[in-house]
Write an enzyme that holds these catalytic residues in place. Structure first.
Site, short mmCIF file in Angstrom:
data_model
loop_
_atom_site.label_atom_id
_atom_site.label_comp_id
_atom_site.label_asym_id
_atom_site.label_seq_id
_atom_site.Cartn_x
_atom_site.Cartn_y
_atom_site.Cartn_z
N GLU A 354 23.36 49.16 -88.12
CA GLU A 354 24.73 48.64 -88.24
C GLU A 354 25.36 49.23 -87.08
O GLU A 354 25.26 50.44 -86.65
CB GLU A 354 25.35 49.47 -89.28
CG GLU A 354 25.04 48.97 -90.85
CD GLU A 354 25.68 49.69 -92.01
OE1 GLU A 354 26.01 49.03 -92.93
OE2 GLU A 354 25.94 50.82 -91.93
N CYS A 355 26.06 48.41 -86.42
CA CYS A 355 27.06 48.84 -85.21
C CYS A 355 26.12 49.65 -84.11
O CYS A 355 25.72 49.02 -83.18
CB CYS A 355 28.37 49.42 -85.74
SG CYS A 355 29.65 49.54 -84.40
N GLY A 356 26.32 51.08 -84.01
CA GLY A 356 25.77 51.64 -83.08
C GLY A 356 24.17 51.64 -83.11
O GLY A 356 23.55 51.66 -82.20
#
Length: 487
Positions: A354-356
């Site tokens: 997720e994301c990072g």
């Protein structure tokens, strides 16, 4: 299930807007109560990792997020009841302004949560350059929704004793609401901020000292004993049991201090090991997500691309969000870890990011004209913007076959990022999600996958997206059953 649990007294710390000082006041009160051997159950309203991390450190126990967009109202109620059972009092930090939600009805607002849990509210008033107007604003908040019980206010960012006296006198005369505390303007050094809010407690070099400072500020400026008495004596109306079609009840929540043995409802090998990438670069995990994996029989093994070159024997990897951009040089320098992760991905190891974590799966990130090499698993190159590139709740429809979600499913999540995609190489079926709310990776698409590796900007909550944990466990079991993998 909900009715069988005793409701623990609690309080909601709310403000007139974001950035009004709720977090530091919540931390200070929590730490002050804890110092007096009061067991505090911390909660954060809304999708937030950073404030929740600080609250967890202040209380000395996990902080759980309560969000009526990500989860059904009945699930939110059950989570509050379950995770506060062994405590004396609950501390719920609100977000944004008291009545701010996603629509005209205040849906997902802090006020909605206070009513749902039948908790009193302490309102933090930022008194910067204002005196009598604070009484008018408070009166408006009291009358806007009479079902909200504002049991007291805390004055913040006062210029001095004369300023405090004027504000106090007006509130006591016109509102008949007790002023439970009055804080001067504080120095920012104790809780420095950056592009996504406070610096995380994991990265703050003197987080314990900062919490001690917040505790002392609360003890010096807030009547924490009177606040405790008011919260404990609040009778309320009783916690109603709500019925929500989105989800009926919370999955089995462990209320014991020691984890219970999880039951296994899946065929195949009884246990799997999930590698969770967690360090100062990747720390955005909801406790409920990790507990959902454990409840399905998974062992959790924490790994770090900052400090490890080898990847231990795991059956799947879960990479949360965080700040890879502030650790880009160190992540790029660890070629051994990056190469090992890429090799495992090619062998079919399930990887969910997720994301990072998505950024780390990409080819590179460019910061101030310097390009830092990432894992190179997904053909994405990232940069960083000065303005948010995605901020708020998301809703996605699963439109393409992928390793983790069935086509046709509709998922709710959130995104908060300053990173942006500089270039991408993908086909029409390489992204699983069509965004019906939010921005995603590109052109209202999200959920980039290749083999069994999946990266998305959308953060999910396991109690709202109940298919996520069973899916990751199932993929891990398939991988484990395929035999040992030799790099």
């Amino acid at each position: 299930m909900i009715a069988s649990r005793e409701k623990i007294p609690g309080v909601v710390i709310a403000g007139l807007r974001g950035g009004s000082g709720k977090t530091i006041i919540s931390l200070g009160i929590t730490a002050a109560w804890r110092a007096r051997n009061i067991t505090v159950a911390p909660f954060k309203k809304g999708p937030d990792y950073i404030d929740a991390g600080w609250l967890s450190r202040a209380a000395g126990r996990p902080c759980y997020n309560l969000d009526t967009y990500l989860c059904a109202q009945s699930v939110v109620q059950a989570s509050y009841l379950a995770h506060s059972q062994s405590c004396d009092i609950a501390m719920v930090e609100g977000n944004r302004g008291l009545y701010d939600g996603i629509d005209m009805n205040g849906t997902t607002s802090t006020s909605e949560l206070a009513k749902l849990l039948d908790l009193p509210v302490v309102l933090v008033l930022d008194c910067t350059k204002s005196t009598r107007t604070m009484a008018a604003v408070l009166m408006g908040c009291m009358q806007f929704d009479p079902d909200i019980n504002i049991c007291g206010v805390i004055l913040n960012r006062l210029a001095g004793k004369r300023h405090e006296g004027k504000v106090r006198a007006n509130i006591e005369r016109f509102c008949n609401i007790p002023v439970l505390g009055a804080l001067p303007k504080l120095k920012q050094e104790d809780f420095p901020e950056r592009h996504m809010g406070l610096v995380t407690s994991e990265e703050h070099e003197e987080s314990d000292a900062s919490l001690a400072r917040a505790r002392q500020v609360a003890l010096d400026n807030i009547d924490t004993d009177e606040l405790f008495r008011r919260v404990i004596s609040y009778k309320g109306h009783g916690l109603p049991v709500v019925d929500n079609a989105r989800q009926d009840a919370i999955p089995s929540v462990n209320t014991e201090k020691k984890p219970k043995a999880a039951t296994n409802n899946f065929n195949g090998p009884p246990n799997v090991t999930i590698g969770v990438v967690r360090d100062s670069a990747f720390q955005f995990y909801y406790p409920d997500n990790l507990e959902a994996l454990k409840n399905l029989g998974a062992r959790i093994k924490f790994i770090s691309p900052l400090s490890q070159s080898d990847i231990p024997d795991v059956d799947a990897i879960y990479m949360g969000g965080g700040f890879p951009e502030t650790h880009a040089a160190q992540l790029s320098a660890n070629q051994a870890f990056r190469d090992n992760l890429k090799a495992l991905s090619r062998k079919g190891l399930p990887i969910y990011a997720e994301c990072g974590g998505l950024i780390f799966l990409g080819e590179s990130i460019c910061l101030d004209d310097v390009v830092y090499t990432m894992a190179g698993i997904l053909p994405l190159r990232f940069g960083l913007s000065k303005q948010p590139q995605g901020h708020g709740y998301t809703e996605v429809e699963v439109v393409n076959e992928n390793p983790f979600y069935a086509r046709g499913e509709v998922l709710r999540g959130h995104e908060f990022r300053y990173s942006k995609v500089l270039s991408i190489d993908y086909g029409d079926t390489a992204m699983a999600f069509k965004m019906t709310r939010g921005k995603g990776i590109l052109e209202k698409k999200d959920g980039f996958f290749k083999d069994n590796t999946f990266g998305t900007y959308t953060h999910i909550h396991a109690l709202g997206t109940t298919c996520w944990a069973p899916s990751l466990i199932a993929q891990a079991r398939r991988f484990k059953a395929s035999g040992p993998q030799i790099l």
